[in-house]
Structures are given as C-alpha cells and as structure tokens.
Design a protein around this motif. Sequence first.
Motif, PDB file in Angstrom:
ATOM      1  N   ASP A 166       9.164 -23.083 -34.922  1.00  0.00           N
ATOM      2  CA  ASP A 166       8.689 -24.086 -33.957  1.00  0.00           C
ATOM      3  C   ASP A 166       7.227 -24.444 -34.187  1.00  0.00           C
ATOM      4  N   VAL A 167       6.889 -24.847 -35.397  1.00  0.00           N
ATOM      5  CA  VAL A 167       5.521 -25.219 -35.748  1.00  0.00           C
ATOM      6  C   VAL A 167       5.299 -26.695 -35.420  1.00  0.00           C
ATOM      7  N   SER A 168       4.199 -26.996 -34.754  1.00  0.00           N
ATOM      8  CA  SER A 168       3.900 -28.403 -34.429  1.00  0.00           C
ATOM      9  C   SER A 168       2.404 -28.606 -34.288  1.00  0.00           C
ATOM     10  N   THR A 169       1.967 -29.850 -34.499  1.00  0.00           N
ATOM     11  CA  THR A 169       0.582 -30.232 -34.261  1.00  0.00           C
ATOM     12  C   THR A 169       0.569 -31.511 -33.444  1.00  0.00           C
ATOM     13  N   ALA A 170      -0.534 -31.716 -32.721  1.00  0.00           N
ATOM     14  CA  ALA A 170      -0.673 -32.922 -31.904  1.00  0.00           C
ATOM     15  C   ALA A 170      -2.144 -33.096 -31.547  1.00  0.00           C
ATOM     16  N   PRO A 171      -2.557 -34.316 -31.196  1.00  0.00           N
ATOM     17  CA  PRO A 171      -3.931 -34.529 -30.743  1.00  0.00           C
ATOM     18  C   PRO A 171      -4.111 -34.188 -29.262  1.00  0.00           C
ATOM     19  N   PHE A 172      -3.156 -33.478 -28.690  1.00  0.00           N
ATOM     20  CA  PHE A 172      -3.207 -33.058 -27.288  1.00  0.00           C
ATOM     21  C   PHE A 172      -2.558 -31.682 -27.186  1.00  0.00           C
ATOM     22  N   PHE A 173      -2.756 -31.005 -26.063  1.00  0.00           N
ATOM     23  CA  PHE A 173      -2.194 -29.676 -25.863  1.00  0.00           C
ATOM     24  C   PHE A 173      -0.679 -29.711 -26.001  1.00  0.00           C
ATOM     25  N   VAL A 174      -0.142 -28.799 -26.782  1.00  0.00           N
ATOM     26  CA  VAL A 174       1.296 -28.748 -27.039  1.00  0.00           C
ATOM     27  C   VAL A 174       1.945 -27.815 -26.029  1.00  0.00           C
ATOM     28  N   ASN A 175       2.888 -28.342 -25.269  1.00  0.00           N
ATOM     29  CA  ASN A 175       3.660 -27.524 -24.342  1.00  0.00           C
ATOM     30  C   ASN A 175       5.058 -27.385 -24.911  1.00  0.00           C
ATOM     31  N   PRO A 176       5.354 -26.259 -25.594  1.00  0.00           N
ATOM     32  CA  PRO A 176       6.662 -26.145 -26.257  1.00  0.00           C
ATOM     33  C   PRO A 176       7.832 -26.087 -25.295  1.00  0.00           C
ATOM     34  N   GLY A 177       7.552 -25.877 -24.012  1.00  0.00           N
ATOM     35  CA  GLY A 177       8.633 -25.865 -23.034  1.00  0.00           C
ATOM     36  C   GLY A 177       8.935 -27.242 -22.471  1.00  0.00           C
ATOM     37  N   ASP A 178       8.118 -28.229 -22.818  1.00  0.00           N
ATOM     38  CA  ASP A 178       8.311 -29.581 -22.299  1.00  0.00           C
ATOM     39  C   ASP A 178       8.186 -30.552 -23.458  1.00  0.00           C
ATOM     40  N   ASN A 179       9.290 -30.788 -24.142  1.00  0.00           N
ATOM     41  CA  ASN A 179       9.278 -31.618 -25.345  1.00  0.00           C
ATOM     42  C   ASN A 179       9.712 -33.058 -25.099  1.00  0.00           C
ATOM     43  N   GLN A 180      10.101 -33.385 -23.880  1.00  0.00           N
ATOM     44  CA  GLN A 180      10.546 -34.744 -23.575  1.00  0.00           C
ATOM     45  C   GLN A 180       9.453 -35.475 -22.811  1.00  0.00           C
ATOM     46  N   PRO A 181       8.933 -36.589 -23.346  1.00  0.00           N
ATOM     47  CA  PRO A 181       7.852 -37.296 -22.655  1.00  0.00           C
ATOM     48  C   PRO A 181       8.359 -37.988 -21.404  1.00  0.00           C
ATOM     49  N   PRO A 182       7.496 -38.198 -20.428  1.00  0.00           N
ATOM     50  CA  PRO A 182       7.895 -38.958 -19.242  1.00  0.00           C
ATOM     51  C   PRO A 182       8.032 -40.430 -19.576  1.00  0.00           C
ATOM     52  N   SER A 183       8.721 -41.161 -18.704  1.00  0.00           N
ATOM     53  CA  SER A 183       8.803 -42.613 -18.877  1.00  0.00           C
ATOM     54  C   SER A 183       7.452 -43.239 -18.545  1.00  0.00           C
ATOM     55  N   ALA A 184       7.214 -44.423 -19.061  1.00  0.00           N
ATOM     56  CA  ALA A 184       5.967 -45.124 -18.743  1.00  0.00           C
ATOM     57  C   ALA A 184       6.044 -45.692 -17.334  1.00  0.00           C
ATOM     58  N   PRO A 185       4.960 -45.612 -16.564  1.00  0.00           N
ATOM     59  CA  PRO A 185       4.963 -46.265 -15.252  1.00  0.00           C
ATOM     60  C   PRO A 185       5.073 -47.780 -15.432  1.00  0.00           C
ATOM     61  N   THR A 186       5.678 -48.442 -14.472  1.00  0.00           N
ATOM     62  CA  THR A 186       5.914 -49.886 -14.582  1.00  0.00           C
ATOM     63  C   THR A 186       5.387 -50.605 -13.346  1.00  0.00           C
ATOM     64  N   ASN A 187       5.399 -51.934 -13.438  1.00  0.00           N
ATOM     65  CA  ASN A 187       5.079 -52.804 -12.311  1.00  0.00           C
ATOM     66  C   ASN A 187       3.701 -52.500 -11.722  1.00  0.00           C
ATOM     67  N   LEU A 188       2.709 -52.416 -12.589  1.00  0.00           N
ATOM     68  CA  LEU A 188       1.336 -52.202 -12.120  1.00  0.00           C
ATOM     69  C   LEU A 188       0.833 -53.464 -11.433  1.00  0.00           C
ATOM     70  N   ASN A 189       0.356 -53.305 -10.208  1.00  0.00           N
ATOM     71  CA  ASN A 189      -0.160 -54.434  -9.432  1.00  0.00           C
ATOM     72  C   ASN A 189      -1.517 -54.090  -8.850  1.00  0.00           C
ATOM     73  N   GLY A 190      -2.349 -55.087  -8.717  1.00  0.00           N
ATOM     74  CA  GLY A 190      -3.656 -54.895  -8.112  1.00  0.00           C
ATOM     75  C   GLY A 190      -3.942 -55.974  -7.099  1.00  0.00           C
ATOM     76  N   SER A 191      -4.645 -55.609  -6.029  1.00  0.00           N
ATOM     77  CA  SER A 191      -5.033 -56.586  -5.012  1.00  0.00           C
ATOM     78  C   SER A 191      -6.431 -56.241  -4.520  1.00  0.00           C
TER      79      SER A 191
END
Length: 230
Positions: A166-191
Amino acid sequence: RWTTVNGLVVQSQVVYAGDYAARATSTGAIVNALEQLAAPQYDLYYDMRVMIISQDPVSSVYIQRFKKADTLSALGVFVSPTGKLGYRNDIAGVANTSTTNVSKNVWHEVQTHIRIDSAGGPGLVEVWFDGTKVQSQAEALGNAPITTIQLGDSTLGRTYDVAFDDVSTAPFFVNPGDNQPPSAPTNLNGSAGAPNIVNLSWNASTDNIGVTGYRLYRDGVLIASLGNVT
C-alpha cells in the motif's frame, strides 16, 4: 510499474492487503525501487505499510527516500539497528532518531511529509507512525524540489528482510482508511446581505465516510476554514 527496480520482488507470502506485496531481501546487495514523479514536488507525503522481518544488529535499514533531480537524496527514513524509527537529512548529513520502536514481524504504517522552501529557507519534516505523529522538525533541505521517491535501501553491505505494501504519495496527507474522495459541492450562491457582507450557500458534499468541513478561498487565497456547514 516503478521506473527502476533493483532486486525487489513481488510475492504473496507476506502481504498486508490484497494478494501481493513487495519484499526486499538482501545479504549485502542494493534492493530498492525508484519512481520518477509526474511533476517535481516541494510539498510531498509518502505513505506505506511496512514489516521488518529481520535486520542485522549493526546497521540501519532505509525504507523511504526523497530524491532530487541531480539524483542526490534530500531525506531518508530508516529503522535503526535498535529498532527505532528515524530520518536522516541527507543534505546536512545529520540523523534524527525517534524513541518510537518498530516491532518486527508486524505491519506498521509509516507516513513522511517533506516540505521544501523554494527560496532556500527552512523546510519541514514530519513523520507519522501507525497514525500518530512522532517527529516534526524544521530542516534545511535546499531549494530544489523532489523528483523521485525511493522504496527500500540503496546502501551496499547491509542484511535485511523487509516487506512493503500500500505505497502511495500525494501533495496532501494520505489517509489510507479513506480512499474515496467526497463529491464536489454544487450550486454555490452569494448574496449581498449588507454593505461589505456577502452571504454564501451551497449544496453539501457527500462522502462514504463523512465530510468534516470546507475551506473557502477567494482568488486562490484561503480566507476561512469551516465545519460541516453549507
């Protein structure tokens, strides 16, 4: 899949997960592998599962190395003859050995973070062992980025038997127990709620483990770290 392989073998006898793992067995020869990164990195995390099966009692064995374009090593992570985890600043030629014991014949997770200041200022080295940070130190590491990672040792005359998985590198902290990224947030609105105030809202991200928070950037600059809010 590595750029260069020197003696490392793929085997199924000593495995952390899945069907296969790499194994470095040496009675004096160099046994390692090198991977050239897709792009040079000034900020890099290197994570692995490692098992020290055997090691001679007078020599350290290196398990990770960060190398630069001139092929010189910036940093190496080792297990000392007494079984302690440590690293060596190969630019300064100075070792830093922790009090953390790496027990033999047990799988451990080792993650190392190296940050290099492109202006030549102090860099940073952090080491985690089984999920706990055991070393954190400012280090002078030059100003050239990392271009290659090394798996295993590159020193002649050492005797050891080490397995890697299970060797890996990344430009961020590697969490080997969480290999699935979250979905991107959508529908950003500002007022504009009031003068000099903008209220933002968005649809929540989803994740198989759970979203812990959001980071808000303006023109590429971080302006807020938020909890799990929308």
